[in-house]
Design a protein around this motif. Structure first.
Motif, short mmCIF file in Angstrom:
data_model
loop_
_atom_site.label_atom_id
_atom_site.label_comp_id
_atom_site.label_asym_id
_atom_site.label_seq_id
_atom_site.Cartn_x
_atom_site.Cartn_y
_atom_site.Cartn_z
N ALA A 21 -7.76 -57.54 -7.05
CA ALA A 21 -7.99 -56.45 -5.97
C ALA A 21 -9.22 -55.51 -6.29
N THR A 22 -9.71 -55.19 -5.56
CA THR A 22 -10.30 -53.79 -5.84
C THR A 22 -9.95 -52.52 -5.38
N SER A 23 -8.72 -52.26 -6.33
CA SER A 23 -7.73 -51.33 -6.02
C SER A 23 -8.07 -50.48 -6.92
N PRO A 24 -7.42 -48.88 -7.19
CA PRO A 24 -7.39 -48.07 -8.16
C PRO A 24 -5.77 -48.14 -8.82
N TYR A 25 -4.75 -49.70 -8.25
CA TYR A 25 -3.96 -49.77 -9.05
C TYR A 25 -4.36 -51.03 -10.34
N GLN A 26 -5.12 -51.14 -10.24
CA GLN A 26 -5.99 -52.53 -11.18
C GLN A 26 -7.26 -51.21 -11.76
N ALA A 27 -7.36 -50.32 -11.35
CA ALA A 27 -8.19 -49.55 -12.67
C ALA A 27 -8.41 -49.15 -13.46
N VAL A 28 -7.31 -49.50 -14.24
CA VAL A 28 -6.90 -49.46 -15.66
C VAL A 28 -7.32 -51.17 -16.07
N LEU A 29 -7.67 -51.65 -15.87
CA LEU A 29 -8.67 -52.82 -16.43
C LEU A 29 -9.73 -52.44 -16.71
N ILE A 30 -10.18 -51.92 -15.64
CA ILE A 30 -11.93 -51.62 -15.08
C ILE A 30 -12.13 -50.42 -16.08
N ILE A 31 -11.55 -49.38 -16.66
CA ILE A 31 -11.37 -48.65 -17.55
C ILE A 31 -11.05 -48.96 -18.80
N ALA A 32 -10.70 -49.63 -19.75
CA ALA A 32 -10.18 -51.13 -21.05
C ALA A 32 -12.28 -50.95 -21.52
N LYS A 33 -12.35 -51.86 -19.89
CA LYS A 33 -13.62 -52.74 -19.91
C LYS A 33 -15.55 -51.38 -20.19
N ASP A 34 -15.01 -50.28 -19.06
CA ASP A 34 -16.36 -49.24 -19.20
C ASP A 34 -15.88 -48.73 -20.43
N ALA A 35 -14.93 -48.18 -20.89
CA ALA A 35 -14.99 -46.65 -21.64
C ALA A 35 -15.11 -47.57 -22.97
N GLY A 36 -14.91 -49.01 -22.78
CA GLY A 36 -15.47 -49.07 -24.99
C GLY A 36 -14.18 -49.92 -25.26
N PHE A 37 -12.89 -49.26 -24.99
CA PHE A 37 -11.26 -49.86 -25.46
C PHE A 37 -11.80 -51.61 -26.17
N PHE A 38 -11.51 -52.13 -24.94
CA PHE A 38 -11.72 -53.72 -25.48
C PHE A 38 -13.43 -53.92 -26.33
N ARG A 39 -13.97 -53.26 -27.01
CA ARG A 39 -14.77 -53.78 -27.95
C ARG A 39 -14.38 -52.52 -28.90
N LYS A 40 -13.87 -51.32 -28.57
CA LYS A 40 -13.34 -50.74 -30.00
C LYS A 40 -12.59 -52.43 -30.68
N ASN A 41 -12.11 -52.98 -30.06
CA ASN A 41 -10.74 -53.79 -30.77
C ASN A 41 -11.13 -55.15 -30.18
N ASN A 42 -12.30 -55.30 -30.86
CA ASN A 42 -13.54 -56.87 -31.01
C ASN A 42 -13.02 -57.77 -30.74
N LEU A 43 -13.40 -57.05 -28.65
CA LEU A 43 -13.23 -57.98 -27.34
C LEU A 43 -14.43 -57.58 -26.60
N ASP A 44 -14.99 -59.17 -26.46
CA ASP A 44 -16.29 -59.52 -25.88
C ASP A 44 -15.96 -59.56 -23.89
N VAL A 45 -15.50 -58.26 -23.21
CA VAL A 45 -14.59 -59.21 -22.06
C VAL A 45 -16.26 -59.00 -20.78
N SER A 46 -15.42 -60.54 -20.03
CA SER A 46 -15.90 -60.27 -18.89
C SER A 46 -15.10 -60.25 -17.66
N LEU A 47 -15.17 -59.30 -16.70
CA LEU A 47 -14.42 -59.70 -15.94
C LEU A 47 -14.64 -59.65 -14.39
N ILE A 48 -13.73 -60.49 -13.97
CA ILE A 48 -14.26 -61.89 -13.28
C ILE A 48 -12.99 -60.67 -12.13
#
Length: 317
Positions: A21-48
């Motif tokens: 859902a494009t919802s603020p309730y799922q925004a943590v996932l988007i923040i983890a991607k855009d703020a660089g936390f996935f990359r910090k933890n050695n993950l190259d994440v694509s969101l679908i």
């Protein structure tokens, strides 16, 4: 935003994750991607994006994504049907809705004999209204008539035309309603009714085969929660891009009501919230009557981060 050390950039694990859902309730996932936390933890994440929890689970079963953010009820129902799915972490443990009414209705007791709009029968909005009304002393089966109206915009139109006396909405639409003179009868988040809404889902087979990857994903999301709560301006910028709005007042409302008030610092799945789902499903599914909430979750990843003090260190406790 988080910078990734040069030496780590060659060791990235590619990963597809989905949100439903494009919802603020799922925004943590988007923040983890855009703020660089996935990359910090050695993950190259694509969101679908997969529309709805059922499609998110199907995408996992088909191998298109490793994990998905979906609603707990879809996960529990799928598991009862024999699907290999489990809940790993939770980002919403209660109903986040507000019950708003016509200007002339100022107290929830004035809804007796009136009509209340929900999205559809059997949905989280339907169950949330029923449980909230019961908690404040009304009988949702006898005191009001619940109408299945559809999406939030359709429900609000029904309220404006006075076809219903109240409806259920979420931030930032709460701001619009207040500006137009509608009353907030119930802030359901403040009622603390346990319900497993937004959760991180995976198959048990994937978890067994990729425990290090799952740990990195959950670590990234825990860090994103802290960022969401502590870095207001950067989070609002990401929210605006994700929700496709530049309305600062609406974004402030969303941030205040969701990031600060509802998203848990420690994203444990809620066993009482899963029991709420099972109790509702039990009216139609005999398997739900014998099921235990513990059967639908794997808390080991959040628990490990918690016991190691990782989460508390983020908040410097």
């Amino acid at each position: 935003l988080v910078a990734l050390p040069e030496h780590a950039r060659g060791q990235m694990t590619k990963l597809n994750l989905s949100y439903t859902a494009t919802s603020p309730y799922q925004a943590v996932l988007i923040i983890a991607k855009d703020a660089g936390f996935f990359r910090k933890n050695n993950l190259d994440v694509s969101l679908i994006f997969t529309a709805g929890g059922s499609l998110g689970i199907q995408s996992m079963m088909g191998g298109d994504v490793a994990m998905t953010l979906g609603d707990g009820s879809a996960s529990v129902a799928a598991s009862l049907a024999g699907v290999d799915v489990t809940i790993l972490a939770s980002f919403l443990n209660t109903f986040p809705y507000s019950l708003i009414s016509l200007p002339e209705i100022k107290r929830v007791e004035q809804l007796v004999g009136g009509k209340v709009a929900v999205s559809r029968f059997g949905s989280a909005t339907d169950l949330g209204v029923r449980m909230a009304l019961a908690k404040v002393g009304l009988n949702p089966e006898k005191d009001v008539t619940l109408l299945q109206i559809g999406a939030q915009t359709a429900r609000f139109t029904a309220l404006q035309s006075k076809n219903v006396q109240a409806t259920i909405i979420t931030p930032p639409f709460t701001l619009t309603a207040r500006k137009l003179g509608y009353n907030t009868l119930l802030d359901m988040a403040q009622l603390n009714i346990p319900y497993q809404l937004t959760a991180l889902l995976a198959t048990k087979a994937y978890v067994k085969a990729h425990r290090e990857v799952v740990t990195s994903v959950i670590r990234s999301l825990v860090e994103a929660i802290h960022f969401y709560k502590s870095s207001k301006e950067a989070s609002i910028k990401i929210l605006g891009k994700y929700l496709q709005t530049t309305d600062r007042e609406a974004l402030e409302e969303t941030y205040r009501e969701i990031a600060l008030k509802i998203v848990p610092e420690k994203p444990y799945p809620t066993l009482p919230g899963i029991k709420t789902i099972l109790d509702e499903l039990a009216t139609k599914n005999p398997k739900a009557r014998a099921a235990r909430p513990e059967d639908f979750v794997d808390m080991s990843f959040v628990k490990k981060l918690d016991e190691e003090g990782f989460i508390d260190r983020l908040y410097k406790r």
